[in-house]
Design a protein around this motif. Sequence first.
Motif, PDB file in Angstrom:
ATOM      1  N   TYR A 186       0.929  -1.151   0.087  1.00 44.77           N
ATOM      2  CA  TYR A 186       0.046   0.213   0.306  1.00 44.77           C
ATOM      3  C   TYR A 186       0.763   1.220   0.040  1.00 44.77           C
ATOM      4  O   TYR A 186       0.631   2.179  -0.385  1.00 44.77           O
ATOM      5  CB  TYR A 186      -0.945  -0.059   1.191  1.00 44.77           C
TER       6      TYR A 186
ATOM      7  N   TYR B 175       1.796   1.775  -3.429  1.00 39.96           N
ATOM      8  CA  TYR B 175       0.543   2.047  -4.372  1.00 39.96           C
ATOM      9  C   TYR B 175       0.559   3.752  -4.016  1.00 39.96           C
ATOM     10  O   TYR B 175       0.230   4.433  -5.054  1.00 39.96           O
ATOM     11  CB  TYR B 175      -0.574   1.458  -4.015  1.00 39.96           C
TER      12      TYR B 175
ATOM     13  N   GLY C  34     -10.427   6.683   3.295  1.00 38.22           N
ATOM     14  CA  GLY C  34     -10.367   5.446   2.843  1.00 38.22           C
ATOM     15  C   GLY C  34     -11.466   4.480   3.161  1.00 38.22           C
ATOM     16  O   GLY C  34     -11.750   3.486   2.366  1.00 38.22           O
TER      17      GLY C  34
ATOM     18  N   GLY D 245     -10.910   3.756  -0.698  1.00 38.75           N
ATOM     19  CA  GLY D 245      -9.455   4.200  -1.154  1.00 38.75           C
ATOM     20  C   GLY D 245      -9.801   5.337  -2.188  1.00 38.75           C
ATOM     21  O   GLY D 245      -9.107   5.948  -2.549  1.00 38.75           O
TER      22      GLY D 245
ATOM     23  N   PHE E 298      -5.666   3.620   1.953  1.00 38.78           N
ATOM     24  CA  PHE E 298      -5.715   2.735   0.926  1.00 38.78           C
ATOM     25  C   PHE E 298      -5.686   1.385   1.746  1.00 38.78           C
ATOM     26  O   PHE E 298      -6.686   0.457   1.240  1.00 38.78           O
ATOM     27  CB  PHE E 298      -4.373   2.643  -0.181  1.00 38.78           C
TER      28      PHE E 298
END
Length: 325
Positions: free
Chosen positions: A99, A102, A177, A181, A234
Motif C-alpha cells: 500500500y 501504491y 479510505g 480508497g 488505502f
Amino acid sequence: MREVAFIKQNKEKWLQFEKAIAQKQIENPDELSRLYLHLINDLAYSQTYYKKSKLVIYLNDLAVRVFQKIYQSRRVEKNMLLHFFKIEVPLLVYQNRRYLMYAFAFFLLAVIIGVVSAANEESFVRLILGDAYVNQTLQNIEKGDPVAIYKSGSNWGSFIGITFNNLKVGLTSFVYGLTGGIGTGYILLQNGIMLGSFQFFFEQQGVLWKSAKGIWIHGAMEIFAIVIEGAAGFMLGASILFPKTLSRFSSFKLGMRNSIKIVISTFPFTIAAGFLEGFITRYADQMPNFLALIIIFGTLSLISFYYLIYPFKVHKKVISGAYDA
C-alpha cells in the motif's frame, strides 16, 4: 523430508497458531512464546529446503502475526510507546508495504500530471493555486524573496497553524479510505498535482532552487508523511473491499486498527515538519546552501529510513527470533 510430509507433520500446530491469533485475548502468552520458537524453526527449515514454495510466505506471515499477538497480549510492558514505534508500527508497515508502494506511485503520477499540465497550459497554475497566491508570489519574486509568504505571522503561530493544517490533511486522506480508497486517491491526486504545478511555476520564474531551498526544509517530512497517511487510507479501503477469509466487518475492524496505528506514527514527523516551517524555513534565504541541504536530506533520510528500510530490519529480526516475543 518432502514438502508434503513436512506440511502434514506440522499442519495441526500451525492451525493452533491460526486459532490463537483469532482469539481476542491469549490465556497463556508464555506458552505461545515457547511454541513461537518452534514456528521460527519451521520457517528456517522451509527457507532452507523449500525456498521457492508458497509455504515460506505462509510461515513468514504467520510468524509475524504470532509475534504481534504475543506482544499485544502481554499486560505488563515497561515502555509501550517505545515498542509501538520500535516494533509494532514497523511490522505493520512491512506487512502492508504494497500500500505504501501504491500511494507513492499514485502521488508521483499526480506530481507528473501537475508538471506536464503547468508546462502546457499557462493558466493551469492559477487554476490550482489561485490568483491571489500566484499574484502575491510573483510580487515576492520581483522583490527577490520568492518564499516570503512563509515568513508571515509569528514563529509559534505559524508552527501551530501549519501543524494542525497538515494533520487535518493527513487525517482526511486516511478517513477517506472509508470510500474504498477512492477518496484517499483524490486527496493524493489533489496534493500531487498541486506540488507538481507549484514547483514548475517556480522553475518558470527562474527561482526553483531559491524556492526549493526554503520549501523542502520542511516539505521533505511533510509530503512524505501525507503519502504514508494516504497508504493507511488505502489499507482501510482494502479491508472493506477485500475481506479475504474474514467477515467484512471483522476485516474492517482489523484494517481500521492497523491503519490508524500507522497514521499515529506519522504525527511526530508532521509536528517536526510544522516546527521547521514555523521556525527555520523563514530564515532559509540567509542560510548557507550546504546547511539547507543537510536539513533537507537529513529529514528525508530519517523518515525514509523509518518507513522504507527499518521495517525490513525489524521483520528480519522477528523471523530470526532475535526479538524476544
